[in-house]
Scaffold this motif. Structure first.
Motif, PDB file in Angstrom:
ATOM      1  N   LEU A 196     -17.272   7.979   8.116  1.00  0.00           N
ATOM      2  CA  LEU A 196     -17.035   7.118   9.274  1.00  0.00           C
ATOM      3  C   LEU A 196     -15.546   6.830   9.427  1.00  0.00           C
ATOM      4  O   LEU A 196     -14.964   6.999  10.504  1.00  0.00           O
ATOM      5  N   SER A 197     -14.933   6.433   8.340  1.00  0.00           N
ATOM      6  CA  SER A 197     -13.517   6.126   8.375  1.00  0.00           C
ATOM      7  C   SER A 197     -12.684   7.364   8.708  1.00  0.00           C
ATOM      8  O   SER A 197     -11.771   7.305   9.533  1.00  0.00           O
ATOM      9  N   PHE A 200     -12.309   8.489  12.486  1.00  0.00           N
ATOM     10  CA  PHE A 200     -11.271   7.840  13.287  1.00  0.00           C
ATOM     11  C   PHE A 200      -9.882   8.319  12.884  1.00  0.00           C
ATOM     12  O   PHE A 200      -9.026   8.587  13.736  1.00  0.00           O
ATOM     13  N   GLU A 201      -9.697   8.424  11.586  1.00  0.00           N
ATOM     14  CA  GLU A 201      -8.395   8.891  11.093  1.00  0.00           C
ATOM     15  C   GLU A 201      -8.092  10.277  11.645  1.00  0.00           C
ATOM     16  O   GLU A 201      -6.978  10.562  12.069  1.00  0.00           O
ATOM     17  N   ALA A 204      -7.036  10.373  15.226  1.00  0.00           N
ATOM     18  CA  ALA A 204      -5.673   9.858  15.363  1.00  0.00           C
ATOM     19  C   ALA A 204      -4.638  10.826  14.801  1.00  0.00           C
ATOM     20  O   ALA A 204      -3.596  11.053  15.407  1.00  0.00           O
ATOM     21  N   ALA A 205      -4.946  11.393  13.649  1.00  0.00           N
ATOM     22  CA  ALA A 205      -3.924  12.187  12.961  1.00  0.00           C
ATOM     23  C   ALA A 205      -3.871  13.639  13.409  1.00  0.00           C
ATOM     24  O   ALA A 205      -2.817  14.268  13.338  1.00  0.00           O
ATOM     25  N   PRO A 212      -0.572  10.050  23.711  1.00  0.00           N
ATOM     26  CA  PRO A 212      -1.142   9.074  22.783  1.00  0.00           C
ATOM     27  C   PRO A 212      -2.052   8.056  23.454  1.00  0.00           C
ATOM     28  O   PRO A 212      -3.014   7.591  22.845  1.00  0.00           O
ATOM     29  N   ASP A 213      -1.765   7.728  24.707  1.00  0.00           N
ATOM     30  CA  ASP A 213      -2.623   6.723  25.327  1.00  0.00           C
ATOM     31  C   ASP A 213      -4.043   7.258  25.528  1.00  0.00           C
ATOM     32  O   ASP A 213      -5.018   6.510  25.450  1.00  0.00           O
ATOM     33  N   VAL A 215      -5.410   9.395  23.435  1.00  0.00           N
ATOM     34  CA  VAL A 215      -5.986   9.370  22.089  1.00  0.00           C
ATOM     35  C   VAL A 215      -6.509   7.974  21.778  1.00  0.00           C
ATOM     36  O   VAL A 215      -7.614   7.799  21.251  1.00  0.00           O
ATOM     37  N   VAL A 216      -5.713   6.972  22.142  1.00  0.00           N
ATOM     38  CA  VAL A 216      -6.125   5.582  21.905  1.00  0.00           C
ATOM     39  C   VAL A 216      -7.409   5.272  22.669  1.00  0.00           C
ATOM     40  O   VAL A 216      -8.343   4.658  22.135  1.00  0.00           O
ATOM     41  N   ILE A 219     -10.353   6.839  20.959  1.00  0.00           N
ATOM     42  CA  ILE A 219     -10.741   6.130  19.742  1.00  0.00           C
ATOM     43  C   ILE A 219     -11.508   4.854  20.082  1.00  0.00           C
ATOM     44  O   ILE A 219     -12.522   4.530  19.458  1.00  0.00           O
ATOM     45  N   ALA A 220     -11.049   4.151  21.105  1.00  0.00           N
ATOM     46  CA  ALA A 220     -11.749   2.931  21.522  1.00  0.00           C
ATOM     47  C   ALA A 220     -13.165   3.273  21.987  1.00  0.00           C
ATOM     48  O   ALA A 220     -14.134   2.580  21.655  1.00  0.00           O
TER      49      ALA A 220
END
Lengths: 373, 397
Positions: A196-197, A200-201, A204-205, A212-213, A215-216, A219-220
């Motif tokens: 799970l962790s 998300f990583e 992002a990575a 990036p916006d 990507v954000v 993720i949300a």
């Protein structure tokens, strides 16, 4: 339809929408059934007693089944598209990416456990949907791949945790022993947490060439599909509903959250990463909601009609555990009709897009409706 | 020191670094002990047999202990800083933000379970560190708050899962029944999952006035601290080590991953969000690594020396379960000295920053568990501050 009055508005409730359809003609009105064994329809409500199943089942030959279905349901001519090949190729790419994302490393046990479940097979529906949605709006596979992998990691972790003794207590998954059977309960819990962790990583990575916006936002979106307003919410209400009277409303809530929201996130994240504008994003979201619910309705039907061997997981559990399912609440026939209605609606959303780019998604809806396992 | 040879290079291994210290003078060389009951030092290695504990404990009066400490530790003149107020205020803000972030809503049971553990108290060390790091590099509390909350959510979920029957099987946490005792195992597992997922969602969705690329970096950092190269890695190796011979190397691995990495993420995410450049980010990272390990060394010492009531969680478990701990591997005295060395190193990293802002980092010392009897490793504090600080903090583990 009688049951439409008990289904709440799931935003734009699938059954209550009457928008006209501009795309394909000759819509199917039920799922092409393939190889169903016909049981006595179960019209009992989800109740505290075990539903009894009549043993006078009749296995109709495949041909006869198709003919009777075809009698009711005109076939839709789907656009020519090498769907099987598409699925196979994309799934292969996803598997390679997953294998690369979580290599065996210290501590060995946890990575072994993560890989065991992650690479156990599975149709890779969610990752491929993510990629397809990205391509639909003009993006490419490479952009969506980390997010696609994330979808599968999250799906896998939810299966690992769901199978635990205190949850669904399953011994088999995808034809193999479940994670806790192989590695122990503690490792299974931790493997789920790590997946799970890492999902998300990873988004992002590892997502490249995307602003990036976006990507954000992705993720949300992913987070909202997984947590206490998504997957977890569905699971907790499902657990609380066992053995109780469950309405169609509750059932829809469970399935939307347990299954549909992650499918929705897969598609929407793919679209966001691919550069979709708001209108496109909302269209694919609605498409995803239809197929999300469809996925579970068909799953319920299959659980009734298939053996464990064919399914690769413990079948008939819903009957034994007295869980609420669509066939139980509506009867098999109405459940199939509901499924057909969902496919219909999904197609209507796709009509917004270029038919060639949307081809995989049309086929997807059809595939989900007509799958056998 | 003898034991430094068995400690592996944790990148820039804390004990092997010999960089000169430019900041404060008169560094203390051991932890101020406060009110210890002295046990026979346990020099046994983590082994398959239960370690026997001598019962000839001696309780030293506070004054006497302080005096003996004063002999070892020259006093450090501490710049005036409303530290207690700072901690209390920041923690209050964090609590308000947490309460707001996860309101009671349908499905009630899961939100109830999440809030039960999240709002159960606790020092809010990680969130406040995150905020402090953000402020250190020129950011403000508001920017860091979602990430700060995320730290606490992740910390909480790790506690919920750690307490489960198949894991550490704890009945008490922060003085109350553990989550699975209250809500059942399934709900506890799911509440942990929901908190973990929401922490990432929250950083992504609620962080304002920060460039998205910094948000993305912070999320990547957070993820790496939590997963199979972080928290989970530490926990799995810890589980595998029970009842076995464990070297100091293994122990350091466990503690770095179980505790230190999340503290590191808290500080580094705060710095990233606050706009830190690479040099600053790496400095605070190293600082955080020292205090991260320090946290666990002290935790181990406290488990030996405190009662459950004082700690608020089941104490003496490490002894009973025969888990590897620093006191077991080195003896209490050497463990305390090791802790002092870590603080030393942490201070060296902070020397890089503007001394005025350094004051904010006094809060780093709160990661050392503080209780009413004031066991503290706060080396930047004058000894005479002990009673007032610790009693007014009234902090329990």
């Amino acid at each position: 339809m009688a049951f439409s009055t008990v289904i709440p508005t799931y935003e734009n409730s699938i059954l209550l929408k009457k928008s006209s359809f501009n795309g394909f003609k000759n819509l199917p009105k039920a799922i092409p059934c393939g190889h169903f064994k016909f049981l006595v329809p179960m019209k009992t409500k989800a109740a505290t007693r075990v539903v009894s199943v009549s043993c006078s089942s009749v296995a109709q030959p495949l041909k006869a089944a198709q003919e009777s279905i075809n009698g009711i349901l005109p076939k839709i001519p789907l656009p020519a598209f090498p769907f099987q090949e598409y699925m196979a190729t994309k799934a292969k790419h996803v598997n390679e990416a997953l294998d690369e994302a979580i290599p065996l490393q210290h501590p060995l046990k946890i990575h072994d456990a993560m890989r065991y479940s992650l690479l156990a097979g599975g149709k890779r529906v969610r990752p491929v949907l993510c990629i397809a949605a990205c391509e639909l709006v003009g993006g490419d596979e490479a952009i969506a791949m980390p997010a696609a992998c994330a979808m599968e990691m999250i799906h896998t972790m939810s299966l690992i945790h769901d199978d635990l003794p205190c949850m669904d207590n399953d011994d088999l998954r995808r034809g193999k022993p479940t994670n806790h059977k192989m590695f122990g309960e503690e490792t299974a819990i931790l493997a789920g947490d790590a997946l799970l962790s890492f999902s998300f990583e990873h988004v992002a990575a590892a997502t490249k060439n995307v602003s990036p916006d976006r990507v954000v936002r992705a993720i949300a979106e992913l987070g909202s599909a997984v947590g206490a307003a998504g997957l977890v919410a569905g699971q907790i209400v499902d657990i609380e509903s066992e053995g109780k009277q469950v309405t169609l409303e509750d059932l829809e809530y469970i399935h939307i959250n347990k299954t549909s929201k992650l499918l929705e996130a897969a598609v929407v994240c793919g679209a966001i990463l691919g550069g979709a504008d708001d209108e496109s994003t909302e269209r694919v979201r609605k498409y995803a909601r239809c197929i999300g619910l469809l996925f579970q309705v068909v799953d319920d039907i299959l659980d009734v009609t298939k053996s464990s061997e064919e399914l690769g997981k413990t079948a008939g559990k819903d009957l034994i555990s007295d869980k609420a399912t669509y066939p139980k609440l509506m009867g098999i026939d109405k459940a199939k009709k509901f499924a057909a209605k969902l496919v219909d609606q999904a197609n209507q959303e796709l009509a917004y897009f270029d038919a060639a780019k949307a081809a995989p998604l049309y086929h997807f809806a059809n595939y989900i409706a007509s799958r056998q396992n």
